[in-house]
Design a protein around this motif. Structure first.
Motif, PDB file in Angstrom:
ATOM      1  N   UNK A 216     -35.349  12.846 -38.778  1.00  0.00           N
ATOM      2  CA  UNK A 216     -34.136  12.561 -38.100  1.00  0.00           C
ATOM      3  C   UNK A 216     -34.028  11.013 -37.816  1.00  0.00           C
ATOM      4  N   UNK A 217     -32.801  10.451 -38.018  1.00  0.00           N
ATOM      5  CA  UNK A 217     -32.505   8.942 -38.246  1.00  0.00           C
ATOM      6  C   UNK A 217     -32.766   8.537 -36.625  1.00  0.00           C
ATOM      7  N   UNK A 218     -32.206   9.250 -35.645  1.00  0.00           N
ATOM      8  CA  UNK A 218     -32.126   8.748 -34.344  1.00  0.00           C
ATOM      9  C   UNK A 218     -33.402   8.691 -33.658  1.00  0.00           C
ATOM     10  N   UNK A 219     -34.451   9.787 -34.151  1.00  0.00           N
ATOM     11  CA  UNK A 219     -35.835   9.889 -33.545  1.00  0.00           C
ATOM     12  C   UNK A 219     -36.492  10.555 -34.808  1.00  0.00           C
ATOM     13  N   UNK A 220     -37.404  10.031 -35.441  1.00  0.00           N
ATOM     14  CA  UNK A 220     -38.136  10.555 -36.433  1.00  0.00           C
ATOM     15  C   UNK A 220     -38.962  11.403 -35.746  1.00  0.00           C
ATOM     16  N   UNK A 221     -39.552  11.452 -34.624  1.00  0.00           N
ATOM     17  CA  UNK A 221     -40.515  12.276 -34.052  1.00  0.00           C
ATOM     18  C   UNK A 221     -39.845  13.673 -33.761  1.00  0.00           C
ATOM     19  N   UNK A 222     -38.466  13.807 -33.975  1.00  0.00           N
ATOM     20  CA  UNK A 222     -37.827  15.038 -33.579  1.00  0.00           C
ATOM     21  C   UNK A 222     -38.145  15.837 -34.690  1.00  0.00           C
ATOM     22  N   UNK A 223     -38.607  15.511 -36.101  1.00  0.00           N
ATOM     23  CA  UNK A 223     -38.842  16.124 -37.193  1.00  0.00           C
ATOM     24  C   UNK A 223     -37.862  16.118 -38.166  1.00  0.00           C
ATOM     25  N   UNK A 224     -37.590  17.124 -39.054  1.00  0.00           N
ATOM     26  CA  UNK A 224     -36.670  16.777 -40.131  1.00  0.00           C
ATOM     27  C   UNK A 224     -35.448  17.254 -39.672  1.00  0.00           C
ATOM     28  N   UNK A 225     -34.406  16.524 -40.661  1.00  0.00           N
ATOM     29  CA  UNK A 225     -32.920  16.651 -40.464  1.00  0.00           C
ATOM     30  C   UNK A 225     -32.507  18.167 -40.650  1.00  0.00           C
ATOM     31  N   UNK A 226     -31.287  18.586 -40.136  1.00  0.00           N
ATOM     32  CA  UNK A 226     -31.004  19.784 -40.355  1.00  0.00           C
ATOM     33  C   UNK A 226     -29.362  19.663 -41.129  1.00  0.00           C
ATOM     34  N   UNK A 227     -29.100  20.645 -41.909  1.00  0.00           N
ATOM     35  CA  UNK A 227     -27.908  20.350 -42.520  1.00  0.00           C
ATOM     36  C   UNK A 227     -27.686  19.354 -43.328  1.00  0.00           C
ATOM     37  N   UNK A 228     -26.192  19.072 -43.666  1.00  0.00           N
ATOM     38  CA  UNK A 228     -25.798  17.861 -44.214  1.00  0.00           C
ATOM     39  C   UNK A 228     -25.897  16.515 -43.499  1.00  0.00           C
ATOM     40  N   UNK A 229     -25.836  15.488 -44.068  1.00  0.00           N
ATOM     41  CA  UNK A 229     -25.772  14.102 -42.787  1.00  0.00           C
ATOM     42  C   UNK A 229     -24.716  14.154 -42.227  1.00  0.00           C
ATOM     43  N   UNK A 230     -24.808  13.678 -40.855  1.00  0.00           N
ATOM     44  CA  UNK A 230     -23.766  13.521 -40.094  1.00  0.00           C
ATOM     45  C   UNK A 230     -22.957  12.277 -40.161  1.00  0.00           C
ATOM     46  N   UNK A 231     -21.799  12.217 -40.134  1.00  0.00           N
ATOM     47  CA  UNK A 231     -20.875  11.175 -39.913  1.00  0.00           C
ATOM     48  C   UNK A 231     -21.035  10.307 -38.700  1.00  0.00           C
ATOM     49  N   UNK A 232     -21.602   9.406 -38.440  1.00  0.00           N
ATOM     50  CA  UNK A 232     -21.608   8.620 -37.178  1.00  0.00           C
ATOM     51  C   UNK A 232     -21.048   7.360 -37.139  1.00  0.00           C
ATOM     52  N   UNK A 233     -20.039   7.225 -36.253  1.00  0.00           N
ATOM     53  CA  UNK A 233     -19.176   6.044 -36.109  1.00  0.00           C
ATOM     54  C   UNK A 233     -19.762   5.147 -34.957  1.00  0.00           C
TER      55      UNK A 233
END
Length: 422
Positions: free
Chosen positions: A341-358
């Motif tokens: 997870x880009x916001x907090x790698x300690x959360x674990x792996x990302x889910x689904x497709x990348x999220x568009x963040x503005x």
């Protein structure tokens, strides 16, 4: 004239630092057997007599006029101010972290006021307001803005006490807006992407134990109060005591250091035993070696939790590249593993497709865990990895600029060029 003044400022700053270093050699350092709480109580006792505490290592190197300026500017504010100047290194009782100093000293002194700490060898002050009504609004950025302006006004040749004095002077004046910079740090993001279900956040055993204990304690207190007077009472919201929260944070960092070091050793042995391959396999093997080498460099010089997580992210990248190299050598295909997870790698792996963040008119795709994706969908801030001043992405280091490598093609190369320290 400006050139002469600039040279004079540099000579003054250099002389101050040199004197501080010389005199520090003649001063008896803090006892090696002191605990963080004992050292904090020592500082708190001194602050009760004088709101400006200067460690003996720096006292002889700081002119009296600079000390007087800090005291005068602090006393001009309408609330108590406590200033702490001391050397900070990763090997000291506070682990070199200003946040540890603030938390423990506030807990020891138990007085309302604005607490400010700065490393005598640096010029960047850290602060924390404790029961100050004028600074109680969490959305009030006057402290952050005043500090930014103080750093801009004093210049890079100013010493720590000069920056702090200017900081207090600006707090006593009109409320300031943010400093206008071309490269503004990324602030709270919003999402325009969709939300998918995925893995929950990773929680360490010690945090679970502490939270469970507090929940049980809250239930017991609630049941006892129900059996007493039925008259409605307004109670102060319960929060984890600062020293408990600090202990949890310290234990989390210790465990992460231990786990990352173990993985670095294990993966290093596996990479050494991996036979040389060709073509795509060789490419993944080299990428694994590069990421492993970069992770070791970051881990060896890590100063805080953000650095440790950076080493963990690099090791995770090295492990994924290693698995690809092994699969190709064995003639099989390995499914792609999502990044952390880009916001907090300690959360674990990302889910689904990348999220568009503005943010500030720019949209970037980021891999996010289910929890962070849901938070953005609700319009709330995600539970980011904490940095020195809020979410880690408020900084301007390599981790913040790239969201732990998600906005760069080659994070290991950037680390080896030293960009994580720029």
């Amino acid at each position: 004239m400006k050139a002469l003044m600039g040279k004079s400022g540099l000579m003054r700053s250099g002389l101050t630092v040199l004197l501080a270093m010389v005199f520090s050699l003649a001063v008896v350092p803090a006892r090696a057997d002191q605990t963080p709480a004992e050292r904090a109580r020592e500082i708190a006792t001194a602050l009760a007599k004088d709101p400006l505490y200067i460690d003996p290592a720096y006292k002889s190197g700081l002119p009296q006029n600079l000390r007087d300026a800090v005291r005068a500017k602090g006393e001009a504010l309408e609330y108590p101010v406590y200033t702490i100047v001391l050397p900070l290194t990763p090997s000291d009782v506070f682990q070199g972290k200003e946040t540890n100093v603030l938390t423990l000293v506030i807990d020891a002194l138990r007085k309302p006021g604005l607490y400010v700490v700065t490393d005598g060898g640096q010029r960047f002050p850290y602060y924390k307001a404790n029961d100050v009504p004028q600074l109680a609004d969490p959305d009030d950025d006057r402290l952050r803005n005043a500090r930014s302006h103080a750093l801009e006004d004093t210049g890079y040749d100013a010493g720590p006490t000069e920056v702090v004095a200017r900081f207090y002077e600006l707090l006593a004046g009109p409320v300031l807006g943010p400093v206008d910079r071309k490269n503004t740090p990324v602030r709270q993001p919003s999402s325009s992407g969709s939300s998918d279900e995925g893995n929950g956040s990773t929680v360490t055993a010690i945090v679970i134990a502490v939270v469970a204990l507090l929940v049980v304690l809250g239930l017991i207190i609630g049941l006892r109060r129900r059996g007493g007077s039925s008259r409605p009472r307004r109670e102060k919201a319960f929060s984890i005591p600062p020293h408990v929260a600090q202990a949890v944070a310290t234990e989390r960092r210790r465990r992460l250091t231990q786990e990352t070091t173990a993985e670095l050793t294990t993966l290093g042995s596996e990479l050494a035993a991996l036979p040389s391959t060709e073509g795509a396999g060789l490419k993944h093997q080299q990428a694994a070696l590069d990421a492993h080498h970069a992770a070791g460099k970051v881990l060896d010089a890590s100063r805080d939790l953000v650095d440790l997580v950076g080493a963990m992210v690099l090791l995770d990248q090295a492990r994924r590249e290693y698995d690809q190299a092994v699969a190709i050598a064995a003639g099989r295909k390995v499914d792609a593993v999502p990044p952390l997870c880009a916001f907090n790698p300690l959360h674990g792996r990302a889910s689904g497709r990348p999220t568009q963040v503005e943010s500030d008119g720019t949209t970037v795709p980021l891999p996010l865990c289910a929890e962070c994706r849901q938070a953005l969908k609700r319009g709330t801030a995600p539970k980011s990895l904490p940095g020195e001043d809020g979410p880690y992405w408020h900084g301007d280091d390599l981790w913040a600029r790239t969201f732990f490598g998600n906005l760069t093609d080659d994070l290991p190369a950037a680390v080896m060029r030293g960009q994580h320290r720029s």
